[in-house]
Structures are given as C-alpha cells and as structure tokens.
Design an enzyme around this catalytic site. Structure first.
Site, PDB file in Angstrom:
ATOM      1  N   ARG A  24       0.839  -1.213   0.000  1.00  0.00           N
ATOM      2  CA  ARG A  24       0.000   0.000   0.000  1.00  0.00           C
ATOM      3  C   ARG A  24       0.872   1.261   0.000  1.00  0.00           C
ATOM      4  O   ARG A  24       0.520   2.259   0.630  1.00  0.00           O
ATOM      5  CB  ARG A  24      -0.951   0.015   1.207  1.00  0.00           C
ATOM      6  CG  ARG A  24      -1.775  -1.265   1.370  1.00  0.00           C
ATOM      7  CD  ARG A  24      -2.848  -1.407   0.322  1.00  0.00           C
ATOM      8  NE  ARG A  24      -3.907  -0.457   0.493  1.00  0.00           N
ATOM      9  CZ  ARG A  24      -5.002  -0.657   1.222  1.00  0.00           C
ATOM     10  NH1 ARG A  24      -5.169  -1.799   1.841  1.00  0.00           N
ATOM     11  NH2 ARG A  24      -5.921   0.263   1.310  1.00  0.00           N
ATOM     12  N   ARG A  62      -3.272   7.158   0.668  1.00  0.00           N
ATOM     13  CA  ARG A  62      -3.741   8.385   1.307  1.00  0.00           C
ATOM     14  C   ARG A  62      -2.727   9.078   2.208  1.00  0.00           C
ATOM     15  O   ARG A  62      -2.923  10.219   2.584  1.00  0.00           O
ATOM     16  CB  ARG A  62      -5.023   8.094   2.098  1.00  0.00           C
ATOM     17  CG  ARG A  62      -6.210   7.833   1.200  1.00  0.00           C
ATOM     18  CD  ARG A  62      -7.319   7.139   1.942  1.00  0.00           C
ATOM     19  NE  ARG A  62      -6.859   5.807   2.376  1.00  0.00           N
ATOM     20  CZ  ARG A  62      -7.547   5.012   3.177  1.00  0.00           C
ATOM     21  NH1 ARG A  62      -8.691   5.415   3.664  1.00  0.00           N
ATOM     22  NH2 ARG A  62      -7.086   3.816   3.501  1.00  0.00           N
ATOM     23  N   ARG A  70      -6.928  12.427  -5.701  1.00  0.00           N
ATOM     24  CA  ARG A  70      -8.181  11.788  -5.275  1.00  0.00           C
ATOM     25  C   ARG A  70      -9.335  12.798  -5.161  1.00  0.00           C
ATOM     26  O   ARG A  70     -10.500  12.420  -5.209  1.00  0.00           O
ATOM     27  CB  ARG A  70      -7.891  11.107  -3.949  1.00  0.00           C
ATOM     28  CG  ARG A  70      -8.783  10.039  -3.500  1.00  0.00           C
ATOM     29  CD  ARG A  70      -9.004   8.868  -4.354  1.00  0.00           C
ATOM     30  NE  ARG A  70      -9.940   8.028  -3.617  1.00  0.00           N
ATOM     31  CZ  ARG A  70     -11.241   8.244  -3.550  1.00  0.00           C
ATOM     32  NH1 ARG A  70     -11.781   9.222  -4.248  1.00  0.00           N
ATOM     33  NH2 ARG A  70     -12.015   7.478  -2.810  1.00  0.00           N
ATOM     34  N   TYR A  85     -15.100 -10.315   1.451  1.00  0.00           N
ATOM     35  CA  TYR A  85     -15.846  -9.091   1.104  1.00  0.00           C
ATOM     36  C   TYR A  85     -17.170  -9.441   0.424  1.00  0.00           C
ATOM     37  O   TYR A  85     -18.200  -8.816   0.677  1.00  0.00           O
ATOM     38  CB  TYR A  85     -15.006  -8.180   0.193  1.00  0.00           C
ATOM     39  CG  TYR A  85     -13.859  -7.544   0.946  1.00  0.00           C
ATOM     40  CD1 TYR A  85     -14.059  -6.445   1.760  1.00  0.00           C
ATOM     41  CD2 TYR A  85     -12.570  -8.067   0.853  1.00  0.00           C
ATOM     42  CE1 TYR A  85     -13.018  -5.875   2.476  1.00  0.00           C
ATOM     43  CE2 TYR A  85     -11.519  -7.509   1.564  1.00  0.00           C
ATOM     44  CZ  TYR A  85     -11.745  -6.413   2.369  1.00  0.00           C
ATOM     45  OH  TYR A  85     -10.727  -5.853   3.078  1.00  0.00           O
TER      46      TYR A  85
HETATM   47  O1  1CP Z   1       0.026  -1.152  -2.586  1.00  0.00           O
HETATM   48  C1  1CP Z   1      -0.250  -0.224  -3.385  1.00  0.00           C
HETATM   49  O2  1CP Z   1       0.300   0.876  -3.359  1.00  0.00           O
HETATM   50  C2  1CP Z   1      -1.224  -0.527  -4.507  1.00  0.00           C
HETATM   51  C3  1CP Z   1      -2.563  -0.232  -4.234  1.00  0.00           C
HETATM   52  C4  1CP Z   1      -3.492  -1.135  -3.442  1.00  0.00           C
HETATM   53  C5  1CP Z   1      -3.401  -2.491  -3.075  1.00  0.00           C
HETATM   54  C6  1CP Z   1      -2.245  -3.446  -3.249  1.00  0.00           C
HETATM   55  C7  1CP Z   1      -4.762  -0.674  -3.035  1.00  0.00           C
HETATM   56  C8  1CP Z   1      -5.260   0.683  -3.243  1.00  0.00           C
HETATM   57  N1  1CP Z   1      -5.451  -1.722  -2.491  1.00  0.00           N
HETATM   58  C9  1CP Z   1      -4.623  -2.838  -2.481  1.00  0.00           C
HETATM   59  C10 1CP Z   1      -4.961  -4.198  -2.030  1.00  0.00           C
HETATM   60  C11 1CP Z   1      -6.062  -4.374  -1.050  1.00  0.00           C
HETATM   61  N2  1CP Z   1      -7.286  -3.801  -1.039  1.00  0.00           N
HETATM   62  C12 1CP Z   1      -6.020  -5.328  -0.017  1.00  0.00           C
HETATM   63  C13 1CP Z   1      -4.858  -6.234   0.257  1.00  0.00           C
HETATM   64  C14 1CP Z   1      -3.796  -5.526   1.009  1.00  0.00           C
HETATM   65  C15 1CP Z   1      -4.135  -5.152   2.440  1.00  0.00           C
HETATM   66  O3  1CP Z   1      -4.586  -6.048   3.193  1.00  0.00           O
HETATM   67  O4  1CP Z   1      -3.899  -4.006   2.815  1.00  0.00           O
HETATM   68  C16 1CP Z   1      -7.223  -5.268   0.678  1.00  0.00           C
HETATM   69  C17 1CP Z   1      -7.655  -6.077   1.876  1.00  0.00           C
HETATM   70  C18 1CP Z   1      -8.026  -4.291   0.026  1.00  0.00           C
HETATM   71  C19 1CP Z   1      -9.391  -3.897   0.389  1.00  0.00           C
HETATM   72  C20 1CP Z   1      -9.430  -2.447   0.649  1.00  0.00           C
HETATM   73  N3  1CP Z   1      -9.496  -1.511  -0.348  1.00  0.00           N
HETATM   74  C21 1CP Z   1      -9.357  -1.785   1.888  1.00  0.00           C
HETATM   75  C22 1CP Z   1      -9.260  -2.459   3.258  1.00  0.00           C
HETATM   76  C23 1CP Z   1     -10.584  -2.546   3.930  1.00  0.00           C
HETATM   77  C24 1CP Z   1     -10.621  -3.486   5.134  1.00  0.00           C
HETATM   78  O5  1CP Z   1     -11.159  -4.594   5.003  1.00  0.00           O
HETATM   79  O6  1CP Z   1     -10.094  -3.102   6.203  1.00  0.00           O
HETATM   80  C25 1CP Z   1      -9.415  -0.408   1.620  1.00  0.00           C
HETATM   81  C26 1CP Z   1      -9.390   0.718   2.608  1.00  0.00           C
HETATM   82  C27 1CP Z   1      -9.499  -0.256   0.200  1.00  0.00           C
HETATM   83  C28 1CP Z   1      -9.511   0.999  -0.578  1.00  0.00           C
HETATM   84  C29 1CP Z   1      -8.200   1.368  -1.151  1.00  0.00           C
HETATM   85  N4  1CP Z   1      -7.451   0.554  -1.967  1.00  0.00           N
HETATM   86  C30 1CP Z   1      -6.302   1.197  -2.334  1.00  0.00           C
HETATM   87  C31 1CP Z   1      -6.314   2.504  -1.741  1.00  0.00           C
HETATM   88  C32 1CP Z   1      -5.264   3.560  -1.913  1.00  0.00           C
HETATM   89  C33 1CP Z   1      -7.504   2.605  -0.998  1.00  0.00           C
HETATM   90  C34 1CP Z   1      -7.940   3.811  -0.199  1.00  0.00           C
HETATM   91  C35 1CP Z   1      -9.196   4.369  -0.657  1.00  0.00           C
HETATM   92  C36 1CP Z   1      -9.238   5.672  -1.391  1.00  0.00           C
HETATM   93  O7  1CP Z   1      -8.283   6.248  -1.930  1.00  0.00           O
HETATM   94  O8  1CP Z   1     -10.364   6.153  -1.415  1.00  0.00           O
END
Ligand code: 1CP
Length: 344
Positions: A28, A32, A41, A152
């Site tokens: 990640r 943000r 964003r 999910y």
């Molecule tokens: O790593 C990077 O820089 C690439 C971007 C990336 C990746 C690898 C994003 C962008 N999401 C993910 C994978 C992801 N998404 C995972 C696996 C990794 C982890 O466990 O952290 C998971 C579980 C998600 C699901 C997800 N999407 C969450 C977690 C929710 C929870 O269950 O607690 C969230 C907050 C998102 C939204 C998201 N995805 C990515 C970003 C930058 C964001 C933030 C939202 C936004 O900008 O509005």
C-alpha cells in the site's frame, strides 16, 4: 525515469540470488498518506484513477520517486477484477470496499460471470505497458486470493471476525468450493494477463486468511491456492503470497509452488526459518512503528534486517500496509537506512 539503469535487486532477492543490498518496497505504498495522492483523489474517484492509464501510472510511480523503493506495485484494488464478473462494489472513504449484492446462496455464486481480462479490463494492460516504459525498477502485479475476496463478497464489506464467510464455508461446502473455483479462475486469468502485459512479479494478497485454522486451511483453501500458483509458476515470473496472522499456516504455505512468503510482525523471521521454511521471505515491520520516534523505528528495522539476511532471499517490507496517518519523511528515512545498513 527510464534513463536510469534498471534496478533488478528485488527480482534477484525473489530468486534467492546474491544482492548488493536488501531491496525494499511497502505494501500500500501508493495511497492516502501521500499529499499528492490526496490531491489527485479530490479530482477522481478510486476507480476513475484505476481506469485512466496516465493517472494510474502516475499514482503507481509516486512512491518510487518519493521514497526510493526498489519495486513499484500496480495501483488498483483487490476488488478491481470483480466488477466485470458482476459484483457491485464501491470504495467508501475511511471504510473500504462495500458490496451492494453480497453472496448468500448458490444462485448468487452461479450468477458470477467468467472474466476476460483483456476485454473487461483493458486499462490494466495499458497501464502496465506504460509503466514498463517509465520505470527503472520492477513492476509488481497483484490480485486478491479467493478467501480474502470471498470475505468481502459474503460479508458485504470489511469484517473483524469473518463469521459469515466461515459460516458459509462450513454450512455449504459444495457452494463454497464452487465459489473458490470461480474466484481462482478470476485470480489466475487476471494475473496471467498482468504478466503478459509486462508485470515482472506478482503478489497474491490473502490479507484475512489468518482467521482460518490450519486444518480448515488444508481442507477448504490449500487445493485452490496450489492450483493458482501451479498455473502462475509456468510463466517463470516470481510469485509472492501475503497474509496477516499466518504463523500457524506457514508450514503448509511452504509446500505451495510459490517463491516468496510475505509475513507479518506477529512472528519473528528467525522463528519462521526455524520452522523449516526454505522459501524467500518478505516482511515484516509492524506498520504502527512508523509512528514511533526514529531511533526506535531504526532499532526495529535493524533487528528485522539482521534476521531476514541470515539466509539468501530476503525483501524488506511492512507486515501489512502503509496507513493514512504514516508520514512520507519517516518512510524516506527508513528506505535510505535499509539501503545503507545492508550495502555490501
Ligand atoms: O500497494 C499499493 O500501493 C497498490 C494499491 C493497493 C493495493 C495493493 C490498493 C489501493 N489496495 C490494495 C490491495 C487491497 N485492497 C487489499 C490487500 C492488502 C491489504 O490487506 O492491505 C485489501 C484487503 C483491500 C481492500 C481495501 N481496499 C481496503 C481495506 C478494507 C478493510 O477490510 O479493512 C481499503 C481501505 C481499500 C480501498 C483502497 N485501496 C487502495 C487505496 C489507496 C484505498 C484507499 C481508498 C481511497 O483512496 O479512497
């Protein structure tokens, strides 16, 4: 960009080859905590960024240029390939993915369509091709693993205990297997497409798999993961498997045809190796330590580097993702320290 000599340190570590210093990237790493990301964003929704190759490539490059990490990871979400198969998902700020049509019955499972990544998600291939022209570090492609995706799909959004998901698994084993098969096809086809487009390594995120006990993992999950990694292995591209809270699963993971195991901070890397794990390792700094004073963060990183580098094949990373409150300067200092401390 592009003009710099290609830095293949990360790929070498995945293959357990000799490296000039320990490579590092952060799960990640685009997101943000970066003021530049927050600005972008404001103009676009999450999926608007994802579907626009120019913007998506810019967001992917941002942490590489800002932090000096040794790999880029494609900007997307684990939910991205689920949209074309018929999942109605929204990324809700400060929450995560929310699904308006969660899976409850076998009919819901059967309704999920097959994926054709090249036609369903052409922007992913376009972004990868663009990034390969722009980057001088390897590009990691990624996808969610079937269990984590299903959590999910079944819960309808983020969960703490995964009761509904595991309840479905126990109560409807045939429907569960049908869902795992369908999601395995999505994950495999989507990752093969990323590799064909130019991804130089792939990581499978199984973030919530630690909630499943070892015996249940063997029975309900391992055959699906073995199938996915067997297909990916044919490409020769390094594969990484990540989950959090997985100390009890590592011996089973060691049997899977995957190259690198990415572990969290709940187990020390020396204890991972003591279990007889002989794959390359990635991890495992507690992300919360990014809020610690620098001296404490440095000590923690040093301890992890010393343990990780006891055997060939080690990549520094966090034990889970960077979070919004983390500071860019702390991550910059950490990255420089890792490179300097491990330089041969
Ligand atoms: O790593 C990077 O820089 C690439 C971007 C990336 C990746 C690898 C994003 C962008 N999401 C993910 C994978 C992801 N998404 C995972 C696996 C990794 C982890 O466990 O952290 C998971 C579980 C998600 C699901 C997800 N999407 C969450 C977690 C929710 C929870 O269950 O607690 C969230 C907050 C998102 C939204 C998201 N995805 C990515 C970003 C930058 C964001 C933030 C939202 C936004 O900008 O509005």
């Amino acid at each position: 960009m592009g003009q710099k000599p290609f830095n293949d340190t990360f790929l070498k570590a995945c293959r357990k080859e000799e490296v000039p210093y320990t490579p590092v990237w952060y799960m990640r790493q685009a997101g943000r905590y970066q003021p530049e990301y927050r600005e972008i964003r404001k103009k676009y929704s999450f999926f608007e960024i994802n579907e626009n190759p120019e913007v998506c490539a810019e967001v992917t490059r941002l942490p590489v240029e800002q932090l000096g990490v040794d790999a880029a990871i494609l900007f997307a979400d684990i939910m991205t390939p689920l949209i074309p198969i018929g999942v109605d998902v929204d990324i809700v700020p400060s929450k995560g993915p929310v699904i308006s049509n969660p899976i409850r019955t076998i009919d819901d499972v059967q309704r999920l369509k097959a994926i054709a990544p090249g036609t369903d998600l052409p922007f992913i291939g376009d972004t990868i091709k663009l990034l390969r022209e722009q980057l001088s570090v390897p590009l990691i492609g990624f996808a969610g693993a079937p269990f984590t995706l299903s959590s999910y799909l079944i819960e309808g959004g983020p969960s703490k205990d995964y009761h509904k998901t595991k309840g479905f698994m126990y109560a409807h084993p045939n429907e569960w297997q049908a869902l795992m098969d369908k999601l395995a096809e999505v994950t495999t086809a989507y990752l093969l497409y990323q590799i064909e487009s130019g991804a130089q390594a792939v990581q499978v995120f199984d973030s919530w798999i630690g909630s499943v006990g070892a015996d249940d993992y063997e029975k309900y999950i391992a055959p699906t993961m073995a199938k996915i990694f067997t297909e990916l292995k044919k490409t020769g591209v390094p594969t990484i498997y990540f989950g959090s809270g997985t100390a009890h699963l590592l011996k089973i993971w060691n049997q899977l045809p995957v190259d690198v195991l990415s572990v969290d901070w709940r187990i020390d890397l020396k204890d991972v190796r003591a279990l007889g794990i002989n794959k390359a390792l990635q991890g495992n700094l507690d992300p919360s330590t990014l809020l610690a004073p620098w001296d404490l963060l440095k000590e923690k990183a040093k301890n992890i580097l010393d343990q990780g580098n006891e055997a060939p094949g080690y990549i520094f990373n966090l034990g889970h993702g960077v979070f919004p409150e983390a500071s860019v300067s702390q991550l910059q200092q950490l990255t420089s320290f890792i490179h300097e401390y491990t330089k041969k």
